[in-house]
Design a protein around this motif. Structure first.
Motif, mmCIF file in Angstrom:
data_model
loop_
_atom_site.group_PDB
_atom_site.id
_atom_site.type_symbol
_atom_site.label_atom_id
_atom_site.label_comp_id
_atom_site.label_asym_id
_atom_site.label_seq_id
_atom_site.Cartn_x
_atom_site.Cartn_y
_atom_site.Cartn_z
ATOM 1 N N ASP A 1 -6.569 85.292 -52.024
ATOM 2 C CA ASP A 1 -6.447 86.575 -51.712
ATOM 3 C C ASP A 1 -7.011 87.155 -53.506
ATOM 4 O O ASP A 1 -7.633 88.335 -53.516
ATOM 5 N N GLY A 2 -6.887 85.857 -54.019
ATOM 6 C CA GLY A 2 -7.823 86.791 -55.328
ATOM 7 C C GLY A 2 -6.471 87.663 -56.544
ATOM 8 O O GLY A 2 -6.307 87.350 -57.238
ATOM 9 N N THR A 3 -5.110 87.169 -55.712
ATOM 10 C CA THR A 3 -4.296 87.520 -56.349
ATOM 11 C C THR A 3 -3.619 86.109 -57.523
ATOM 12 O O THR A 3 -3.897 85.507 -57.147
#
Length: 83
Positions: A35-37
């Motif tokens: 999710d990009g985190t």
């Protein structure tokens, strides 16, 4: 789920003599999720870091996110000089 890992801060020591053990002091390994985190991790495994051999160019940092994907890895470049 972890997409990949990165070495966001290299270790303090990257030049070794043959026979030395890799020292990860100062190294920060970050897990980047799908999710990009991202977040720093400490429960990684270092492969080929116990008895460094002359000419060895890297060690492998591997992480298992619990999804049976043990292929999450990154290389840390090192220099190994003669003993």
């Amino acid at each position: 789920k972890v997409d990949h890992i990165e070495i966001t801060t290299p270790p303090a020591k990257t030049v070794y003599n043959a026979g030395d053990k890799f020292n990860p002091t100062g190294m920060v390994v970050t897990a980047v999720y799908e999710d990009g985190t991202s977040e720093p991790i400490t429960n990684y495994i270092i492969f080929r870091g116990d008895k460094l051999v002359q000419g060895q160019a890297d060690v492998t940092i591997q992480y298992d996110d619990g999804s049976a994907n043990s292929g999450i890895s990154v290389k840390q470049t090192i220099t190994v000089k003669p003993y």
